[in-house]
Design a protein around this motif. Structure first.
Motif, PDB file in Angstrom:
ATOM      1  N   UNK A 198      -7.452  -5.183 -40.455  1.00 39.54           N
ATOM      2  CA  UNK A 198      -8.500  -4.194 -40.212  1.00 39.54           C
ATOM      3  C   UNK A 198      -9.469  -4.678 -39.160  1.00 39.54           C
ATOM      4  N   UNK A 199     -10.121  -3.752 -38.518  1.00 34.69           N
ATOM      5  CA  UNK A 199     -11.023  -4.078 -37.426  1.00 34.69           C
ATOM      6  C   UNK A 199     -12.398  -4.447 -37.986  1.00 34.69           C
ATOM      7  N   UNK A 200     -12.468  -5.596 -38.664  1.00 35.59           N
ATOM      8  CA  UNK A 200     -13.709  -6.022 -39.287  1.00 35.59           C
ATOM      9  C   UNK A 200     -14.063  -7.426 -38.852  1.00 35.59           C
ATOM     10  N   UNK A 201     -15.350  -7.721 -38.761  1.00 39.48           N
ATOM     11  CA  UNK A 201     -15.792  -9.036 -38.320  1.00 39.48           C
ATOM     12  C   UNK A 201     -16.128  -9.950 -39.488  1.00 39.48           C
ATOM     13  N   UNK A 202     -16.149  -9.437 -40.708  1.00 38.54           N
ATOM     14  CA  UNK A 202     -16.536 -10.224 -41.875  1.00 38.54           C
ATOM     15  C   UNK A 202     -15.322 -10.493 -42.751  1.00 38.54           C
ATOM     16  N   UNK A 203     -15.120 -11.750 -43.128  1.00 39.51           N
ATOM     17  CA  UNK A 203     -13.976 -12.146 -43.956  1.00 39.51           C
ATOM     18  C   UNK A 203     -14.216 -11.779 -45.413  1.00 39.51           C
ATOM     19  N   UNK A 204     -13.193 -11.183 -46.020  1.00 39.83           N
ATOM     20  CA  UNK A 204     -13.307 -10.792 -47.433  1.00 39.83           C
ATOM     21  C   UNK A 204     -12.107 -11.244 -48.262  1.00 39.83           C
ATOM     22  N   UNK A 205     -11.119 -11.871 -47.623  1.00 39.31           N
ATOM     23  CA  UNK A 205      -9.909 -12.268 -48.340  1.00 39.31           C
ATOM     24  C   UNK A 205     -10.057 -13.607 -49.036  1.00 39.31           C
ATOM     25  N   UNK A 206      -9.086 -13.930 -49.890  1.00 37.74           N
ATOM     26  CA  UNK A 206      -9.142 -15.181 -50.652  1.00 37.74           C
ATOM     27  C   UNK A 206      -7.822 -15.930 -50.616  1.00 37.74           C
ATOM     28  N   UNK A 207      -7.118 -15.855 -49.482  1.00 39.51           N
ATOM     29  CA  UNK A 207      -5.882 -16.628 -49.351  1.00 39.51           C
ATOM     30  C   UNK A 207      -6.203 -18.119 -49.459  1.00 39.51           C
ATOM     31  N   UNK A 208      -5.239 -18.889 -49.940  1.00 36.18           N
ATOM     32  CA  UNK A 208      -5.457 -20.319 -50.163  1.00 36.18           C
ATOM     33  C   UNK A 208      -4.671 -21.139 -49.142  1.00 36.18           C
ATOM     34  N   UNK A 209      -5.393 -21.940 -48.348  1.00 35.11           N
ATOM     35  CA  UNK A 209      -4.764 -22.807 -47.359  1.00 35.11           C
ATOM     36  C   UNK A 209      -5.315 -24.218 -47.508  1.00 35.11           C
ATOM     37  N   UNK A 210      -4.461 -25.201 -47.285  1.00 33.75           N
ATOM     38  CA  UNK A 210      -4.888 -26.601 -47.316  1.00 33.75           C
ATOM     39  C   UNK A 210      -5.194 -27.074 -45.904  1.00 33.75           C
ATOM     40  N   UNK A 211      -6.183 -27.974 -45.775  1.00 29.99           N
ATOM     41  CA  UNK A 211      -6.548 -28.503 -44.468  1.00 29.99           C
ATOM     42  C   UNK A 211      -5.714 -29.706 -44.072  1.00 29.99           C
ATOM     43  N   UNK A 212      -5.694 -30.012 -42.782  1.00 30.52           N
ATOM     44  CA  UNK A 212      -4.948 -31.169 -42.270  1.00 30.52           C
ATOM     45  C   UNK A 212      -5.860 -32.371 -42.042  1.00 30.52           C
ATOM     46  N   UNK A 213      -7.162 -32.221 -42.290  1.00 27.41           N
ATOM     47  CA  UNK A 213      -8.118 -33.290 -42.036  1.00 27.41           C
ATOM     48  C   UNK A 213      -8.817 -33.075 -40.709  1.00 27.41           C
ATOM     49  N   UNK A 214     -10.114 -33.432 -40.666  1.00 30.27           N
ATOM     50  CA  UNK A 214     -10.884 -33.140 -39.453  1.00 30.27           C
ATOM     51  C   UNK A 214     -10.454 -33.982 -38.257  1.00 30.27           C
ATOM     52  N   UNK A 215      -9.945 -35.186 -38.484  1.00 32.06           N
ATOM     53  CA  UNK A 215      -9.521 -36.015 -37.355  1.00 32.06           C
ATOM     54  C   UNK A 215      -8.339 -35.388 -36.641  1.00 32.06           C
ATOM     55  N   UNK A 216      -7.344 -34.958 -37.400  1.00 33.65           N
ATOM     56  CA  UNK A 216      -6.176 -34.322 -36.791  1.00 33.65           C
ATOM     57  C   UNK A 216      -6.555 -33.006 -36.119  1.00 33.65           C
ATOM     58  N   UNK A 217      -7.399 -32.224 -36.782  1.00 30.34           N
ATOM     59  CA  UNK A 217      -7.809 -30.944 -36.213  1.00 30.34           C
ATOM     60  C   UNK A 217      -8.554 -31.142 -34.898  1.00 30.34           C
ATOM     61  N   UNK A 218      -9.424 -32.164 -34.842  1.00 30.71           N
ATOM     62  CA  UNK A 218     -10.190 -32.439 -33.615  1.00 30.71           C
ATOM     63  C   UNK A 218      -9.277 -32.929 -32.496  1.00 30.71           C
ATOM     64  N   UNK A 219      -8.283 -33.749 -32.829  1.00 33.93           N
ATOM     65  CA  UNK A 219      -7.325 -34.213 -31.823  1.00 33.93           C
ATOM     66  C   UNK A 219      -6.581 -33.026 -31.212  1.00 33.93           C
ATOM     67  N   UNK A 220      -6.175 -32.097 -32.057  1.00 40.03           N
ATOM     68  CA  UNK A 220      -5.452 -30.923 -31.576  1.00 40.03           C
ATOM     69  C   UNK A 220      -6.348 -30.075 -30.676  1.00 40.03           C
ATOM     70  N   UNK A 221      -7.596 -29.856 -31.108  1.00 37.46           N
ATOM     71  CA  UNK A 221      -8.492 -29.019 -30.296  1.00 37.46           C
ATOM     72  C   UNK A 221      -8.798 -29.693 -28.951  1.00 37.46           C
ATOM     73  N   UNK A 222      -9.023 -31.010 -28.972  1.00 41.48           N
ATOM     74  CA  UNK A 222      -9.338 -31.720 -27.730  1.00 41.48           C
ATOM     75  C   UNK A 222      -8.169 -31.661 -26.751  1.00 41.48           C
ATOM     76  N   UNK A 223      -6.954 -31.851 -27.264  1.00 41.39           N
ATOM     77  CA  UNK A 223      -5.796 -31.801 -26.365  1.00 41.39           C
ATOM     78  C   UNK A 223      -5.613 -30.383 -25.805  1.00 41.39           C
ATOM     79  N   UNK A 224      -5.834 -29.377 -26.645  1.00 44.95           N
ATOM     80  CA  UNK A 224      -5.731 -28.001 -26.167  1.00 44.95           C
ATOM     81  C   UNK A 224      -6.775 -27.734 -25.088  1.00 44.95           C
ATOM     82  N   UNK A 225      -7.996 -28.211 -25.306  1.00 49.17           N
ATOM     83  CA  UNK A 225      -9.074 -28.012 -24.337  1.00 49.17           C
ATOM     84  C   UNK A 225      -8.763 -28.686 -23.005  1.00 49.17           C
ATOM     85  N   UNK A 226      -8.301 -29.926 -23.067  1.00 47.52           N
ATOM     86  CA  UNK A 226      -8.173 -30.728 -21.848  1.00 47.52           C
ATOM     87  C   UNK A 226      -6.838 -30.583 -21.136  1.00 47.52           C
ATOM     88  N   UNK A 227      -5.817 -30.059 -21.815  1.00 49.98           N
ATOM     89  CA  UNK A 227      -4.509 -29.961 -21.154  1.00 49.98           C
ATOM     90  C   UNK A 227      -3.890 -28.569 -21.201  1.00 49.98           C
TER      91      UNK A 227
END
Length: 529
Positions: free
Chosen positions: A456-485
């Motif tokens: 739906x065309x909405x800006x506010x999240x209302x769902x409750x799907x369950x996802x596990x994180x990969x850890x902030x270090x891995x997430x930051x490495x991925x974002x930095x590589x995407x940004x720089x390359x």
């Protein structure tokens, strides 16, 4: 300001990481090696551009200027270039050349999607472009002669004038506008501000981080707030003015008193934040300073009077911090704000995400992401890591922005929708901030429960799907590589999804796992499919 080489102060560096800084000699050695490596890498990449004209969408009318280089541990190189067409800058024409460790071309990445065939003779005179730009956006011209360029951020590239104007906003923030005016029909194609704000918003006895140890510089009669071990980063006191200022000096190398009654206290926060941000990028991502050239930026504190903001400016290569009005904001020198502002500089030297539309939201989110990572990296007991932006500087509110549920600030978007690029960039950034929290921590973290987005065309999240994180270090490495390359100046949210998926796959060996599926799921959880 003098650029003479000073003797390093006797005060030893001891930031929370406990990692020793490079000596000045070691820094020089790294830079010298880097310069030789850069020259070779850029030369090879230029060869690939010329050899694969069809893929680089170039011909004899094109030229390329090297801007940034990332070299992987295995020797693979990612060279970033700015494009010119018949001598004119091409906004949105930047590209990245990916070469393997043996020098062979692996891929080319760019936003431009068609060959340029443009008449470079403008029908609209420069003076008329200036008039149209000022009529719509106000201010004073920075130059009477705007730059003629190719605007290629849209589907159909166009010849355009880049008109630059300056003005001071109601809250005292300077504004350095780019107003892009079609050089054939006078239509304003896009406009954005080059001042990237925080959006409201010795022994250093800081306001927010407690007592910290700083590396300072010894001079005749005492010390100055300059760090020779980190590219000569330094801090100047604007004394409530908007120009001028002088570097802070002290006789006993003890700075501030943990309160605003001593004007040096805020300066120690800024200098400490600069040091921690430098160390984070160097020790986590292998980046030597904002421009990856070993040179430090500088801080300006006590800017103007009751100034409720902080900002990064490319023109001075510096961070500027206001003291706040004492009613809604305290001095804006907290760790996450420092990391946020310096990251604007990193972005400008890499993907250069244009500060408008979805690319502008990604620009702001990148600063929030790495400002947050700097806060975690510091491991400071007085300002522990969290996913709230500006929580230390707010009066009467708990935070400026939340990455856990961005819409909690009343303006930011949790989810992507068709009009998200029309929001102020500080609010459209919510989509990427939300994505990063879910990717790093999951939807049901001890740090907070993060709702997901539904169709739906909405800006506010209302769902409750369950996802596990990969850890902030891995997430930051991925974002930095995407940004720089991967990302370019016109990358939108769909492009950011593709960039982070590619980065995750490439980092499989480094991170010990292929997180592509988790990256895809996190993007879907914020509505980017």
């Amino acid at each position: 300001m003098s650029r003479n080489t000073f003797r390093q102060a006797s005060l030893a560096l001891s930031i929370a990481t406990g990692l020793a800084a490079l000596s000045l000699g070691a820094q020089a050695q790294v830079q010298e090696h880097s310069q030789a490596q850069r020259a070779s890498a850029f030369s090879k990449a230029q060869g690939h551009i010329e050899s694969f004209r069809g893929r680089s969408l170039s011909d004899a009318d094109h030229s390329f200027e090297a801007r940034d280089l990332v070299v992987d541990e295995d020797g693979a190189e990612h060279a970033r270039f700015d494009r010119r067409y018949k001598g004119l800058k091409v906004l949105g024409g930047d590209l990245i050349v990916h070469s393997g460790r043996q020098g062979a071309l692996q891929s080319l990445r760019q936003t431009l999607n068609r060959q340029l065939q443009i008449d470079t003779s403008p029908k609209l005179r420069a003076a008329e472009a200036n008039r149209i730009a000022l009529q719509q956006h106000g201010g004073e011209l920075l130059s009477k002669q705007p730059e003629l360029m190719i605007y290629a951020r849209g589907d159909l590239p166009a010849l355009a004038w880049d008109v630059r104007s300056f003005q001071t906003k109601a809250d005292g923030t300077p504004s350095e506008m780019h107003i892009i005016v079609d050089a054939q029909n006078g239509r304003v194609l896009e406009a954005w501000d080059d001042i990237h704000t925080a959006a409201a918003n010795g022994t250093g006895k800081t306001l927010y981080s407690g007592n910290v140890l700083l590396t300072t510089n010894s001079v005749s009669g005492g010390y100055e707030l300059r760090d020779p071990s980190r590219g000569n980063t330094y801090t100047i006191n604007m004394a409530n003015r908007t120009s001028g200022g002088s570097i802070l000096k002290d006789s006993d190398n003890s700075w501030g008193n943990n309160a605003t009654s001593d004007s040096t206290s805020a300066a120690t926060d800024a200098q400490f934040g600069t040091a921690v941000t430098w160390d984070y990028y160097k020790n986590v991502h292998g980046r030597m300073g904002i421009a990856n050239d070993g040179k430090g930026a500088y801080n300006r504190v006590h800017y103007s009077r009751n100034y409720n903001n902080a900002y990064w400016s490319d023109s001075c290569f510096c961070m500027t911090y206001g003291d706040g009005d004492g009613t809604s904001l305290r001095p804006l020198v907290s760790l996450d704000v420092a990391g946020h502002e310096m990251t604007h500089g990193v972005t400008s030297r890499t993907a250069n995400l244009t500060y408008s539309g979805e690319s502008g939201g990604l620009n702001e989110a990148t600063s929030d992401i790495f400002g947050t990572m700097v806060e975690f990296y510091a491991a400071n007991a007085n300002d522990s890591g969290d996913y709230l932006i500006g929580e230390k500087i707010m009066i009467g509110r708990s935070f400026m922005r939340s990455m856990i549920k961005p819409s909690a600030d009343g303006a930011s978007a949790d989810c992507w929708y068709a009009g998200v690029g029309n929001l102020d960039v500080h609010y459209s950034s919510g989509v990427a901030n939300h994505l990063f929290f879910i990717l790093a921590e999951g939807t049901n973290s001890p740090l907070g429960a993060s709702p997901t987005c539904v169709a739906g065309n909405t800006r506010v999240a209302t769902g409750n799907a369950s996802l596990s994180g990969i850890g902030r270090t891995a997430a930051a490495k991925i974002w930095y590589r995407a940004l720089t390359t991967k990302m370019t100046s016109a990358t939108n949210y769909a492009g950011a999804r593709a960039a982070t998926l590619a980065a995750a796959a490439e980092l499989t060996a480094t991170l010990g796992s292929d997180y592509s599926a988790q990256v895809a799921a996190a993007w879907s959880a914020v509505g980017v499919n």
